[in-house]
Write a protein that holds these residues in place. Structure first.
Motif, PDB file in Angstrom:
ATOM      1  N   ARG A 183       0.822  -1.213   0.000  1.00 32.52           N
ATOM      2  CA  ARG A 183       0.000   0.000   0.000  1.00 32.52           C
ATOM      3  C   ARG A 183       0.854   1.260   0.000  1.00 32.52           C
ATOM      4  NH1 ARG A 183      -4.530  -1.597   4.622  1.00 32.52           N
ATOM      5  NH2 ARG A 183      -5.663  -3.182   3.392  1.00 32.52           N
ATOM      6  N   ASN A 184       1.907   1.255   0.809  1.00 30.52           N
ATOM      7  CA  ASN A 184       2.724   2.468   0.948  1.00 30.52           C
ATOM      8  C   ASN A 184       4.219   2.242   0.755  1.00 30.52           C
ATOM      9  OD1 ASN A 184       0.473   4.214   1.825  1.00 30.52           O
ATOM     10  ND2 ASN A 184       0.471   2.904   3.647  1.00 30.52           N
ATOM     11  N   HIS A 185       4.593   1.024   0.340  1.00 32.99           N
ATOM     12  CA  HIS A 185       6.017   0.722   0.211  1.00 32.99           C
ATOM     13  C   HIS A 185       6.277  -0.073  -1.065  1.00 32.99           C
ATOM     14  CE1 HIS A 185       6.500   1.934   4.444  1.00 32.99           C
ATOM     15  NE2 HIS A 185       5.410   1.219   4.681  1.00 32.99           N
TER      16      HIS A 185
END
Length: 330
Positions: A183-185
């Motif tokens: 999601r964020n990496h």
């Protein structure tokens, strides 16, 4: 053909001696029917049938240039993880084709076709891709209408995880789960305990090298750890982007994530797959190797009676220290 370094590589005739610098290329050679051409491979490809009769070209990190030269290869296949080996091998006078990064199923399909073309195994490559695609489609049908797909995480040790834009994430998604780290990496970041706890995965993907990671912090305090919800797979399948790995993970992971939906009959054997007419008429130089697909042998993942863990392997120790060995497995 132009490789990932922008170098045009010309093969005048079918290479009789091929050395691979990473196991994904070796696995692909076995799958396209080119195993008899392989004279050198790395230690991580030792599981392949007949690998013991080939020269082990591994060094403590990467490959040993002298060993590769000693195999007298007509062609060296160097996957993306071997980027640092390409220049020294070329300086030694070898013909090297450097394959691009492989992060999706489409990438694997293209990589297989490229290796088939370079080594004179176009028919075998088409068959391998058709077999892989048939099983990908079969698995996707199992989870097509599944709701509430579980969030998953593949911890590598030392806080490192597999995140977005990776082969691992493609496999997790194929099996009907969401890689929460994506999601964020991206790639293989090292995350703090706090971030891992915030992500709170519902299931952990583990391998024989993961030991008791689901019972150690911070993972033990996640939903996955509290429920001992794990998907147990072979590290070589999660780490080596090639057709056999895709098929094995697709079926074994889906069977564990969706035991009520999965039917072992969804597995499509290679003998049941017919490539396109053009591919079928291409010359195949040797018989393909069947995959080591074993659906149903993996252990369930939905409750506290889930799978146990084996002893910690040396690979995990390196991962925990550097975060790099995982990528060397490609």
């Amino acid at each position: 053909m132009t490789d990932a370094t922008g170098t045009e590589v010309t093969i005048e005739e079918r290479p009789e001696r091929v050395t691979t610098t990473n196991p994904s290329a070796a696995q692909t050679m076995w799958e396209v029917g080119g195993r008899s051409q392989v004279v050198g491979l790395t230690q991580y490809a030792s599981y392949l049938d007949g690998a013991e009769s080939r020269t082990n070209v591994s060094a403590s990190f990467g490959v040993n240039v002298e060993r590769v030269v000693g195999t007298e290869p007509d062609l060296v296949l160097a996957p993306n993880a071997s980027a640092g080996d390409v220049a020294p091998l070329r300086q030694a006078g070898l013909t090297v084709y450097h394959l691009p990064a492989t992060t999706t199923i489409d990438d694997i399909r293209a990589k297989t076709a490229t290796i088939g073309r370079l080594t004179g195994n176009c028919g075998g490559a088409s068959e391998a891709n058709a077999w892989m695609d048939a099983n990908v489609d079969a698995v996707r049908q199992v989870t097509a209408d599944a709701e509430d797909r579980p969030t998953a995480l593949y911890p590598l040790g030392g806080g490192y995880v597999a995140a977005g834009n990776t082969f691992v994430t493609s496999l997790i998604e194929l099996a009907g789960a969401e890689n929460v780290a994506a999601r964020n990496h991206t790639q293989y970041p090292q995350l703090s305990d706090e971030v891992i706890l915030q992500m709170d995965p519902e299931v952990l993907f583990v391998t024989e090298n993961s030991a008791d990671i689901a019972t150690t912090e911070p993972y033990a305090s996640t939903t996955a750890g509290e429920r001992n919800a794990t998907v147990s797979l072979r590290v070589r399948n999660l780490n080596q982007p090639a057709p056999r790995s895709v098929v094995n993970v697709a079926h074994n992971a889906t069977a564990q994530l969706y035991p009520d939906r999965y039917d072992a009959d969804s597995y499509v054997p290679r003998s049941a797959v017919t490539p396109s007419e053009t591919a079928a008429t291409a010359t195949q130089t040797s018989d393909p190797t069947p995959a080591d697909h074993t659906p149903g042998t993996a252990q369930p993942t939905t409750d506290a009676s889930g799978p146990g863990f084996t002893v910690v392997g040396a690979l995990l120790a390196v991962l925990a220290l550097t975060g790099l060995r995982y990528r060397r497995e490609e």
